[in-house]
Design an enzyme around this catalytic site. Structure first.
Site, PDB file in Angstrom:
ATOM      1  N   LYS A  77      -7.562   6.728 -13.539  1.00  0.00           N
ATOM      2  CA  LYS A  77      -7.044   5.997 -12.378  1.00  0.00           C
ATOM      3  C   LYS A  77      -8.255   5.626 -11.553  1.00  0.00           C
ATOM      4  O   LYS A  77      -9.132   6.459 -11.330  1.00  0.00           O
ATOM      5  CB  LYS A  77      -6.137   6.929 -11.558  1.00  0.00           C
ATOM      6  CG  LYS A  77      -5.463   6.225 -10.406  1.00  0.00           C
ATOM      7  CD  LYS A  77      -4.113   5.687 -10.841  1.00  0.00           C
ATOM      8  CE  LYS A  77      -3.533   4.712  -9.881  1.00  0.00           C
ATOM      9  NZ  LYS A  77      -2.335   4.066 -10.392  1.00  0.00           N
ATOM     10  N   GLY A 177       8.824  -1.661   0.352  1.00  0.00           N
ATOM     11  CA  GLY A 177       7.716  -2.249  -0.403  1.00  0.00           C
ATOM     12  C   GLY A 177       8.229  -3.312  -1.348  1.00  0.00           C
ATOM     13  O   GLY A 177       8.471  -3.040  -2.528  1.00  0.00           O
ATOM     14  N   GLY A 179       7.215  -5.570  -3.274  1.00  0.00           N
ATOM     15  CA  GLY A 179       6.129  -6.112  -4.095  1.00  0.00           C
ATOM     16  C   GLY A 179       6.560  -6.164  -5.548  1.00  0.00           C
ATOM     17  O   GLY A 179       7.747  -6.306  -5.847  1.00  0.00           O
ATOM     18  N   VAL A 181       6.958  -4.017  -7.952  1.00  0.00           N
ATOM     19  CA  VAL A 181       7.986  -3.072  -8.412  1.00  0.00           C
ATOM     20  C   VAL A 181       9.286  -3.286  -7.637  1.00  0.00           C
ATOM     21  O   VAL A 181      10.365  -3.445  -8.216  1.00  0.00           O
ATOM     22  CB  VAL A 181       7.502  -1.609  -8.234  1.00  0.00           C
ATOM     23  CG1 VAL A 181       8.611  -0.629  -8.605  1.00  0.00           C
ATOM     24  CG2 VAL A 181       6.264  -1.350  -9.064  1.00  0.00           C
ATOM     25  N   GLY A 182       9.168  -3.305  -6.314  1.00  0.00           N
ATOM     26  CA  GLY A 182      10.361  -3.322  -5.463  1.00  0.00           C
ATOM     27  C   GLY A 182      11.216  -4.556  -5.642  1.00  0.00           C
ATOM     28  O   GLY A 182      12.440  -4.474  -5.759  1.00  0.00           O
TER      29      GLY A 182
END
Ligand code: NAD
Length: 367
Positions: A77, A177, A179, A181-182
């Protein structure tokens, strides 16, 4: 850095690398957590305020996610320090500098995360020949464009219907959020009859108890406007999403947004964790005590990484959707069944399952 060492254990991290390049002003962190299952894949986050400790925790959440998803990859990550909405030319310079800095870390294959996208992955592949989450034009499966993580969150919620009183058809949905994903989670859920009643972004919240037109809000947001300026809803403060009554609450923004201090504000049946580590363990425990079912991040939001693994193996978009559906459904059933039968939190059941799978892989590699 010392704080980050508190999170080291038998699984990892294998490497924590802090990068500073005075020429490009690049400041970044790369954590390679565990490579027992294969070379690590993991997102590059661009954010102004991420600590090494947070990077280590994010990497571990991903190790468990990859292991649970059964893909032949470990986890890395990385975080590039910077404002996600900086000018494209500045971002390109930083990302290309980052790519060159990690070229020698060959057991790390970068992918997109908050603040980076398919185009950024193309810059990286251009520099060092390896990246996933590439644009379609160069052989990628554009996971944020097709919304595969939001699709996986929807699959997890379908499973949840057999473990609590949830009915997706007619359910009220709140997304924190709006974005990659949301917004796609909202879209897939709307296709199944759910109603988006509130959505937020970093600048505010849009509320409409009668239901927000999801497609119209997506187009409005993609045109660069904050959700709070959308004419199809009432504008509220960003954190007002915590108070909106619903059946499905989806955190899809930042880590640690749900804590013991604010968890009383949630009025929902299910929390489907689209973001990574959005809730503290204490908050999840308090939700369980109130009968709220929490679908743990690394099971529910594994769609992106499953897709990335399919892309790395040169698979198609259709194969990716099938794999995401199969893996998330099977894992969610296993986790929620164990949680119910063994009287554990879903996260505890998921950790047992995922840690067992990493340790099995480590044992094979060592033998
Ligand atoms: P994104 O940058 O596309 O969207 C994030 C959204 O959250 C933006 O609209 C931003 O304005 C908003 N936001 C930021 N801070 C906020 C706050 N405090 N309150 C409300 N909204 C806020 O990022 P994304 O790709 O959708 O990722 C969101 C989360 O999901 C991250 O935790 C990421 O690690 C995780 N995740 C993403 C994927 C993926 O496939 N993109 C996969 C798994 C997990």
């Amino acid at each position: 850095m010392a704080e980050a060492f508190r999170y080291c254990d038998e699984l990892g991290p294998e490497k924590i690398i802090e990068i500073y390049d005075p020429l490009s002003q690049l400041k970044a962190v790369l954590v390679v957590d565990n490579v027992a299952k294969g070379p690590s894949i993991g997102g590059i986050r661009m954010a102004p305020d991420v600590t090494v400790e947070e990077s280590v925790r994010l990497a571990r959440a991903m190790t468990l996610k990859n292991a649970a998803a059964g893909i032949p990859h470990g986890v890395g990550k990385s975080v590039v320090v910077g404002a996600p909405r900086m000018a494209t030319t500045d971002k390109e310079q930083l990302i290309r500098a980052f790519a060159n800095a990690i070229e020698v870390i060959t057991d790390y294959i970068p992918g997109p995360d908050m603040g980076t996208n398919e185009v950024a992955m193309a810059w990286i592949r251009d520099e060092i020949g390896r990246a996933v989450g590439l644009p379609r034009e160069v052989g990628g499966i554009p996971l944020d464009e097709i919304g595969i993580t939001g699709f996986g969150v929807t699959v997890a919620l379908e499973v949840a219907q057999d473990f609590c009183d949830l009915q997706i058809d007619g359910a009220r949905v709140v997304v924190q959020g709006f974005g990659s994903v949301g917004k796609h989670a909202a879209r897939f859920l709307a296709d199944k009859g759910a109603r988006l009643v509130a959505a937020s972004d970093s600048r505010g919240c849009c509320l409409n108890a009668a239901g927000i037109d999801v497609q119209a809000l997506i187009e409005f947001k993609e045109a660069g406007h904050p959700v709070s300026e959308f004419s199809g809803g009432e504008a509220l403060d960003r954190d007002a999403v915590l108070d909106v009554e619903c059946e499905i609450w989806i955190p899809a923004a930042r880590p640690d947004v749900l804590t013991a201090d604010n968890i009383d504000r949630l009025k929902t049946l299910v929390v489907a964790e689209g973001a990574n580590i959005p809730a503290t363990l204490e908050a999840e425990r308090m939700l369980a005590e109130r009968g709220v079912l929490v679908l743990p991040d690394f099971i529910a939001n594994a769609g992106g990484v499953i897709c990335a693994a399919v892309e790395w193996m040169k698979g198609s978009e259709t194969q990716a959707m099938i794999e995401v559906e199969e893996k998330i459904r099977a894992n969610m059933i296993e986790v929620l069944t164990a949680a119910r039968d063994e009287n554990k939190l879903p996260r505890e059941a998921a950790m047992d399952m995922a840690q067992g799978r990493v340790l099995e892989a480590m044992a094979v590699r060592e033998s």
